[in-house]
Enzyme design. Structure first.
Site, mmCIF file in Angstrom:
data_model
loop_
_atom_site.group_PDB
_atom_site.id
_atom_site.type_symbol
_atom_site.label_atom_id
_atom_site.label_comp_id
_atom_site.label_asym_id
_atom_site.label_seq_id
_atom_site.Cartn_x
_atom_site.Cartn_y
_atom_site.Cartn_z
ATOM 1 N N LYS A 111 -43.936 -3.317 -3.245
ATOM 2 C CA LYS A 111 -44.563 -2.275 -4.192
ATOM 3 C C LYS A 111 -44.256 -2.915 -5.571
ATOM 4 O O LYS A 111 -45.072 -2.806 -6.389
ATOM 5 C CB LYS A 111 -44.114 -0.908 -3.764
ATOM 6 C CG LYS A 111 -44.630 -0.516 -2.532
ATOM 7 C CD LYS A 111 -45.047 0.923 -2.501
ATOM 8 C CE LYS A 111 -45.622 1.135 -1.268
ATOM 9 N NZ LYS A 111 -46.214 2.495 -0.972
ATOM 10 N N LYS A 193 -50.908 -7.207 8.347
ATOM 11 C CA LYS A 193 -50.629 -6.158 9.548
ATOM 12 C C LYS A 193 -51.721 -4.818 9.294
ATOM 13 O O LYS A 193 -52.016 -4.549 8.189
ATOM 14 C CB LYS A 193 -49.123 -5.968 9.405
ATOM 15 C CG LYS A 193 -48.740 -4.615 8.523
ATOM 16 C CD LYS A 193 -47.381 -4.049 8.711
ATOM 17 C CE LYS A 193 -47.186 -2.932 7.707
ATOM 18 N NZ LYS A 193 -46.238 -2.367 7.791
ATOM 19 N N LYS A 196 -51.268 1.977 7.960
ATOM 20 C CA LYS A 196 -51.758 3.396 7.487
ATOM 21 C C LYS A 196 -52.732 3.419 6.213
ATOM 22 O O LYS A 196 -53.273 4.473 6.003
ATOM 23 C CB LYS A 196 -50.655 4.513 7.542
ATOM 24 C CG LYS A 196 -50.062 4.634 8.893
ATOM 25 C CD LYS A 196 -48.897 5.632 8.902
ATOM 26 C CE LYS A 196 -48.156 5.653 9.922
ATOM 27 N NZ LYS A 196 -46.654 5.995 9.730
HETATM 28 P P1 TYM Z 1 -43.636 3.547 10.291
HETATM 29 O O1 TYM Z 1 -44.074 5.022 10.437
HETATM 30 O O2 TYM Z 1 -44.150 3.055 9.267
HETATM 31 O O3 TYM Z 1 -43.901 3.034 11.712
HETATM 32 C C1 TYM Z 1 -43.742 3.471 13.077
HETATM 33 C C2 TYM Z 1 -43.649 2.365 13.956
HETATM 34 O O4 TYM Z 1 -44.690 1.610 14.127
HETATM 35 C C3 TYM Z 1 -44.549 0.073 13.853
HETATM 36 N N1 TYM Z 1 -45.708 -0.406 13.289
HETATM 37 C C4 TYM Z 1 -46.284 -1.395 13.946
HETATM 38 N N2 TYM Z 1 -46.037 -2.149 14.939
HETATM 39 C C5 TYM Z 1 -46.947 -3.038 15.281
HETATM 40 N N3 TYM Z 1 -47.836 -3.561 14.425
HETATM 41 C C6 TYM Z 1 -48.182 -2.882 13.199
HETATM 42 N N4 TYM Z 1 -49.154 -3.159 12.639
HETATM 43 C C7 TYM Z 1 -47.273 -1.744 13.067
HETATM 44 N N5 TYM Z 1 -47.332 -0.781 12.035
HETATM 45 C C8 TYM Z 1 -46.274 -0.012 12.280
HETATM 46 C C9 TYM Z 1 -43.437 0.261 13.080
HETATM 47 O O5 TYM Z 1 -42.568 -1.134 13.072
HETATM 48 C C10 TYM Z 1 -42.590 1.425 13.595
HETATM 49 O O6 TYM Z 1 -41.759 1.021 14.697
HETATM 50 N N6 TYM Z 1 -38.962 3.970 8.341
HETATM 51 C C11 TYM Z 1 -39.815 3.892 9.824
HETATM 52 C C12 TYM Z 1 -39.654 5.283 10.578
HETATM 53 C C13 TYM Z 1 -38.027 5.660 10.818
HETATM 54 C C14 TYM Z 1 -37.309 4.892 11.833
HETATM 55 C C15 TYM Z 1 -35.930 5.713 11.756
HETATM 56 C C16 TYM Z 1 -37.510 4.219 12.845
HETATM 57 C C17 TYM Z 1 -37.202 6.486 10.148
HETATM 58 N N7 TYM Z 1 -36.132 6.743 10.613
HETATM 59 C C18 TYM Z 1 -34.938 5.401 12.491
HETATM 60 C C19 TYM Z 1 -36.494 3.787 13.608
HETATM 61 C C20 TYM Z 1 -35.416 4.373 13.580
HETATM 62 C C21 TYM Z 1 -41.191 3.922 9.511
HETATM 63 O O7 TYM Z 1 -41.576 3.851 8.268
HETATM 64 O O8 TYM Z 1 -42.032 3.485 10.398
#
Ligand code: TYM
Length: 327
Positions: A111, A193, A196
Site C-alpha cells: 500500500k 490473487k 475482496k
Molecule cells: P483475510 O480476511 O484477508 O482472508 C481470510 C483467509 O482467506 C485466505 N485467502 C485466500 N486463500 C487463497 N486464495 C486467495 N485468493 C485468498 N484470499 C484470501 C487468507 O489467506 C486467509 O486465510 N489477517 C487475516 C485475518 C486474521 C487471522 C487472525 C487469521 C485475523 N486474525 C488470526 C488467522 C489467525 C486476514 O486479513 O485474512
C-alpha cells in the site's frame, strides 16, 4: 486434542479464494482439533468501512461459516470484539514489535509503495493484533492462505521474544497451508490473487454471487494459447487456477481431472468447472438463506464468546502478571 485457530476479516464479500484457502480447511479440521474460528472485526476497521456494511458483512460471514459446514458444537465460533483480551494482548504485542519488522509486512509495504494515502496506523499495527489473536489460545496450528503466512511467521518471532524476555508463556504456532488452493488467482488476471477488492468483479467469484453470473465468469476466465490441458502453474496460470478450483470443490485430484481431459479443449473443461461452481454456490446459498433468517446467529456467537473469553482471560491474566501490570 491440539489447538488450532483461524479467522476472516469482514471487510467485503467473501469469495471463492477465502473458501478454498481458508474455510474448506476449517471444515476438514473440525473433527480432529480443538478449533477456534472467529470473525476478525477489530481488523476490519483498519480500512474505512461504514457501520452498516460492517454489520452486514459480519452477519453474512457467520452465516457462511455455518452454511459451509462449520458445526458450533465442535468449533468455538465467535466475534473478536466480544473478547476484550484480543485488544489487550494486541497492545502488549504492539509493544513487543519493532517498527522495522512491521514495515516489512507485505500488505503495508504494497500500500505504501503504491503511494496510497489515508493508510491508518491500525493497518500498520495489525500484524501484532493478529499475533495476539493466535497467542491467546495457545494455538499450535493456524490454517491460512499463502498471503497470511508472513503474519504467522511474525507471530512466532513475537512469541519467542516475549518468552525470552519474561518466561515461557506462549506456544509457538505454525502456519498450515493446504497442498492445493493455498492461493486462488483472479479469473481475469491469473497473476494476481483473487481478492475482496471491488476493482476486479470479473476476476472474483463472491460466495453470494448469482450462480449464473459465476458460471459466466468461469466461462470467460483468461487462459492461454498453448491449448493443452495440463497442470503447469508457471506457463498456464489461468488453467492451473481453474483446475485447482475444480479439484478443491469436488475433491478429485488434479492429475485425475487432467487425465480425463487428455486431447480435449479448454471449452469443455470450463463447462464442467462452471457447472461445479454453479452447483456449489446454489447449495451454499440455500443453506445461507435458511441460517440468516433463523435467528440463531446471536445464540451461536454468545456460546462461542463465553468459551473464548474463559480461555483468553486466563492467558491475559498471566501476561499482565508477567509484564508487571498486576500489583
Ligand atoms: P483475510 O480476511 O484477508 O482472508 C481470510 C483467509 O482467506 C485466505 N485467502 C485466500 N486463500 C487463497 N486464495 C486467495 N485468493 C485468498 N484470499 C484470501 C487468507 O489467506 C486467509 O486465510 N489477517 C487475516 C485475518 C486474521 C487471522 C487472525 C487469521 C485475523 N486474525 C488470526 C488467522 C489467525 C486476514 O486479513 O485474512
Amino acid at each position: 486434542m491440539e489447538t488450532m485457530l483461524s479467522a476472516i476479516k469482514p471487510t467485503g464479500r467473501l469469495h471463492l479464494g477465502n473458501y478454498i484457502g481458508a474455510i474448506s480447511q476449517f471444515i476438514k479440521y473440525q473433527d480432529e482439533y480443538d478449533l477456534y474460528i472467529f470473525i476478525a472485526n477489530l481488523h476490519a476497521i483498519t480500512v474505512p468501512i461504514s457501520a452498516k456494511e460492517l454489520r452486514q458483512n459480519t452477519k453474512d460471514l457467520i452465516a457462511l461459516y455455518l452454511a459451509s459446514g462449520l458445526d458450533p458444537e465442535k468449533v468455538t465460533l465467535f466475534l473478536q470484539s466480544d473478547v476484550d483480551a484480543h485488544a489487550k494482548l494486541g497492545w502488549v504485542m504492539t509493544c513487543t514489535s519493532y517498527v522495522g519488522e512491521l514495515q516489512r509486512m507485505t500488505q503495508y509495504k504494497d500500500k505504501t509503495a503504491k503511494g496510497e494515502t489515508g493508510i491508518t496506523a491500525g493497518l500498520f499495527t495489525y500484524p501484532p493484533l493478529m499475533a495476539a489473536d493466535i497467542l491467546l489460545y495457545d494455538a499450535k496450528y493456524v490454517p491460512v492462505g499463502k498471503d497470511q503466512t508472513q503474519h504467522v511467521e511474525l507471530t512466532r518471532d513475537l512469541a519467542e521474544r516475549f518468552n525470552n524476555r519474561y518466561s515461557e508463556t506462549f506456544v509457538i504456532p505454525q502456519p498450515l497451508t493446504s497442498t492445493v488452493g493455498t492461493k486462488v488467482y483472479s479469473l481475469s488476471d491469473p497473476t494476481k490473487k483473487m481478492s475482496k477488492s471491488v476493482t476486479d468483479p470479473k476476476g472474483t467469484i463472491d460466495l453470494l454471487d448469482d450462480p449464473n453470473v459465476a458460471r459466466k465468469k468461469i466461462m470467460s476466465a483468461v487462459t492461454d494459447s498453448i491449448g493443452i490441458i495440463q497442470y503447469d502453474p508457471e506457463n498456464q496460470p489461468g488453467l492451473a487456477n481453474l483446475l485447482t478450483i475444480q479439484s478443491v470443490l469436488t475433491k478429485e485430484p488434479i492429475e485425475s481431472i487432467v487425465a480425463r481431459y487428455e486431447g480435449k479443449g479448454y471449452g469443455e473443461l470450463k463447462k464442467e468447472i462452471a457447472q461445479t461452481v454453479f452447483d456449489f454456490l446454489t447449495d451454499l446459498q440455500a443453506k445461507y438463506k435458511e441460517i440468516i433468517t433463523s435467528g440463531k446467529l446471536e445464540e451461536v456467537l454468545k456460546q462461542g464468546a463465553d468459551k473464548a473469553n474463559y480461555i483468553a482471560n486466563k492467558k491475559i491474566r498471566k501476561v499482565y502478571k508477567k509484564v508487571g501490570f498486576t500489583l
